[in-house]
Design a protein around this motif. Structure first.
Motif, short mmCIF file in Angstrom:
data_model
loop_
_atom_site.label_atom_id
_atom_site.label_comp_id
_atom_site.label_asym_id
_atom_site.label_seq_id
_atom_site.Cartn_x
_atom_site.Cartn_y
_atom_site.Cartn_z
N ILE A 36 3.57 84.15 76.20
CA ILE A 36 4.27 84.31 77.46
C ILE A 36 5.18 83.15 77.80
O ILE A 36 6.07 83.28 78.61
N ASN A 69 8.78 81.55 82.11
CA ASN A 69 8.29 82.76 81.46
C ASN A 69 9.49 83.58 81.02
O ASN A 69 10.33 83.94 81.84
N ASP A 97 9.36 88.72 80.31
CA ASP A 97 9.75 89.83 81.19
C ASP A 97 11.25 90.09 81.13
O ASP A 97 11.70 91.22 81.33
N GLY A 153 -1.45 86.18 76.56
CA GLY A 153 -1.24 85.66 77.91
C GLY A 153 -1.45 84.18 78.08
O GLY A 153 -1.94 83.73 79.12
N ASP A 194 -3.06 84.71 81.38
CA ASP A 194 -2.39 85.08 82.63
C ASP A 194 -2.18 86.59 82.62
O ASP A 194 -1.11 87.11 82.27
N ASP A 202 -1.96 88.67 85.10
CA ASP A 202 -0.99 89.16 86.09
C ASP A 202 0.41 89.22 85.48
O ASP A 202 1.16 90.17 85.71
N TYR A 203 0.73 88.19 84.69
CA TYR A 203 2.06 88.20 84.07
C TYR A 203 2.14 89.26 82.97
O TYR A 203 3.18 89.89 82.77
N GLN A 258 2.87 92.35 84.68
CA GLN A 258 4.27 92.35 85.11
C GLN A 258 5.18 92.79 83.96
O GLN A 258 6.11 93.58 84.14
N CYS A 259 4.90 92.28 82.77
CA CYS A 259 5.70 92.66 81.60
C CYS A 259 5.49 94.14 81.26
O CYS A 259 6.43 94.84 80.86
#
Length: 633
Positions: A437, A449, A452, A470, A482, A484-485, A488-489
């Protein structure tokens, strides 16, 4: 008198203070421990605080590496530096010693069976070999359930279960090589074409030409190396510099499928690596491009079930067989370097092996340039049976990153695009990629990051799926993923691109049965027994195979020592970054399995593979038993 009274009062106060109990230390709550990434082990299992020396350090510390002396006691390592020439000379002398019987002679029990006679690099002294051979290990020959005789004959460490010198099993059952269940074996004719740089890559070259990436490549010198699995390190070779071309070896010192164990002859004019400049005149018109060069409509890479991710030095074929037993649906081989595969290195091709039990299997490769990677994926599709090919763009190891591969590709999105496009156009097999990430190393990208912003493009480049690890390059095992990230991706990805997240450990049985498995030390030992059996079938049942199995078992134990049983925790599930306090297990074996000492890992290996040889040395390669150090992982 007044002075005496004052003195007595002071003395009384001192005595009272000494006799008074020490104030009770406030024990942190489980939530406070978790916030500090300390495992909340139940108080009943905690050890008392360790004794400390005068300088404040603990009087005893777990050792990261161990050497076993003649008396079996762990001793410090004193490693002597030797030149490559000296190491080569010592290897040749060792091969000629009685320790290394010729594999052909060992299998047949007849000196006359070796076609090389006195020119053979190995010993033919059967009596000397029998005199110094270690005692047999407990159990039966691992090749008992296969057809034919044991492929190691006299050299097998279970030879006592053979009926005769030809390796027939004492109980009358047929015996033979279980590696017949392994696929993706490097064939000798393919290896020779790769050695001589005569392998053709029509699809890859056509795709590179279409994309304007077919370039003048620069010659380079190839350094041939052999992995731990084969226990040898070569050096630069010229064409024809091959002492025993074609000698068949059936033990762990060479290719376990009978390929030559000697160093590969290499054409120094090999030009498979690097992209110098694009030749515009080689770029075809779109009208001239055949249908076979357009982005293929590939079968979706269905990876919606449990997946066993690649793990260097641990995720080998025996380990993946254990994962299948525990319930893994998808397995993937260890990362293999593209340049080594294109050079025909047997040790690197061994990473592509597939067992028949792996019903959905992929391989992972790593390269820095589109021509290298595209030709590698075409080579794999031609000569291997795989369900997907994964390109590693997340490896954090310095030696990989410094060559422009692994996570270094994230700093060069255009090259990243070229690698994915060229590879996906060159094959019909689904191509996936593995990324992390965050870079965190380059000052231009530190703290950013980047995935995304690339996730939409990755789907358009031709990748079937992407796995997002992550964590950052620096975190390794010291931080949680991570998630949450990762989510998001996932939300930003196009519908045609599958997104997988990884970064935290699990047990496949827990996923299948939807429960936290409070696994006992005996159940864990049974899993290790399965691994050892699979390892002996894969690497061999001779002394070399036993010690190779031991080495990779120890690498795995350097990871599993971090596991804290569910029944010992106040909070579940455990996290990979939790630092365990010093604690006892529920029995002696569980306590031993919790140790981060290499000497204790060796003790566990001796329960399964017998005593280690005199002077045996082991140090974990990835320092996975550490929690804070930068090299952790």
């Amino acid at each position: 008198m007044g002075d005496q009274k004052t003195l007595d009062n002071n003395t009384s106060n001192d005595i009272s203070a000494a006799d008074a109990p020490a104030p009770a230390q406030v024990q942190p709550t489980a939530e406070e421990l978790v916030a500090k990434a300390i495992a909340p082990v139940k108080r009943d299992f905690l050890r008392p605080p360790p004794d400390r020396t005068c300088d404040g350090r603990e009087s005893s510390k777990a050792d990261d590496k161990a050497t076993v002396a003649n008396d079996g006691v762990s001793a410090p390592i004193l490693k002597e530096k030797k030149s490559k020439r000296q190491l080569k000379r010592e290897r040749r002398q060792e091969q000629k010693s009685a320790l290394h019987i010729c594999p052909v002679v060992g299998k047949s029990g007849k000196v006359s069976s070796c076609p090389y006679n006195e020119k053979c690099r190995f010993s033919h002294d059967l009596e000397a070999f029998k005199a110094q051979k270690p005692d047999d290990l407990e159990g039966i020959c691992p090749f008992i359930n296969s057809e034919g005789p044991c492929p190691y004959g006299l050299a097998c460490r279970f030879a006592g279960t053979h009926n005769d010198d030809n390796g027939e099993v004492a109980n009358g059952a047929n015996n033979g090589d279980n590696r017949k269940n392994e696929m993706n074996v490097l064939k000798k004719d393919v290896q020779k074409l790769l050695w001589k740089n005569k392998m053709k890559f029509p699809k890859a070259d056509a795709a590179l030409k279409l994309l304007g990436l077919l370039a003048r490549t620069r010659p380079f010198t190839i350094n041939i190396t052999f992995s731990h699995e084969y226990g040898r390190v070569g050096k630069n070779k010229k064409m024809g510099d091959n002492d025993n071309d074609g000698q068949i070896v059936a033990n762990g010192s060479g290719d376990v499928d009978g390929n030559s164990c000697c160093k590969a002859p290499v054409d120094s004019s090999n030009k498979l690596d690097g992209v110098a400049e694009v030749l515009e005149e080689d770029k075809p018109d779109e009208a001239d491009v055949g249908d076979e060069l357009r982005p293929p409509k590939k079968t979706k890479c269905s990876v919606d079930e449990t997946c066993s991710a690649p793990l260097n030095d641990v995720g080998n074929l025996p380990h993946r067989r254990v994962c299948k037993v525990l319930g893994a649906d998808v397995t993937c081989g260890e990362m293999a370097m593209c340049t080594n595969l294109l050079q025909g290195q047997a040790s690197e091709w061994a990473l592509l092996r597939r067992h028949s039990s792996e019903d959905f299997f992929g391989v992972q490769i790593c390269g820095a340039y589109p021509d290298t990677v595209a030709r590698t994926v075409e080579l794999i599709e031609q000569h291997c049976t795989v369900d997907f090919i994964d390109i590693n763009m997340g490896c954090p190891i310095d030696i990989v990153v410094n060559k422009g591969a692994g996570s270094a590709l994230l700093t060069k999105p255009m090259r990243m695009k070229s690698v994915v496009e060229a590879s996906s156009r060159a094959v019909d097999t689904p191509v996936t990629i593995k990324i992390i990430i965050l870079l965190g190393t380059n000052r231009l990208f530190r703290g950013q990051n980047r995935i995304d912003s690339l996730i939409q493009d990755i789907g358009n480049w031709g990748a079937s799926a992407v796995t997002i690890h992550g964590r950052t390059r620096q975190q390794r095992y010291s931080k949680l993923a991570d998630w949450d990230y990762v989510y998001q991706c996932t939300r930003a990805a196009p519908s045609s691109l599958q997104v997988l997240g990884n970064g935290d450990p699990w047990i496949f049985t827990e996923i299948k049965e939807q429960r936290h498995w409070d696994i006992s030390s005996g159940e864990r030992l049974n899993i290790l027994k399965d691994y050892v059996r699979f390892g002996l079938e894969h690497w061999g049942s001779d002394s070399k195979g036993v010690e190779t199995t031991r080495h990779f078992l120890l690498e795995w134990l350097s990871y599993t020592c971090r596991y804290i049983p569910v029944g010992l925790l106040d909070v579940i599930p455990q996290r990979i970054n939790w630092r365990p306090p010093s604690y006892f297990g529920r029995d002696e074996l569980e306590t031993l399995m919790a140790s981060d000492s290499a000497a204790d890992w060796i003790r566990i290996s001796e329960m399964l593979l017998g005593k280690v040889p005199s002077g045996f040395t082991f140090a974990p390669k990835h320092k996975s038993n550490a929690y804070d150090r930068a090299e952790n992982g």
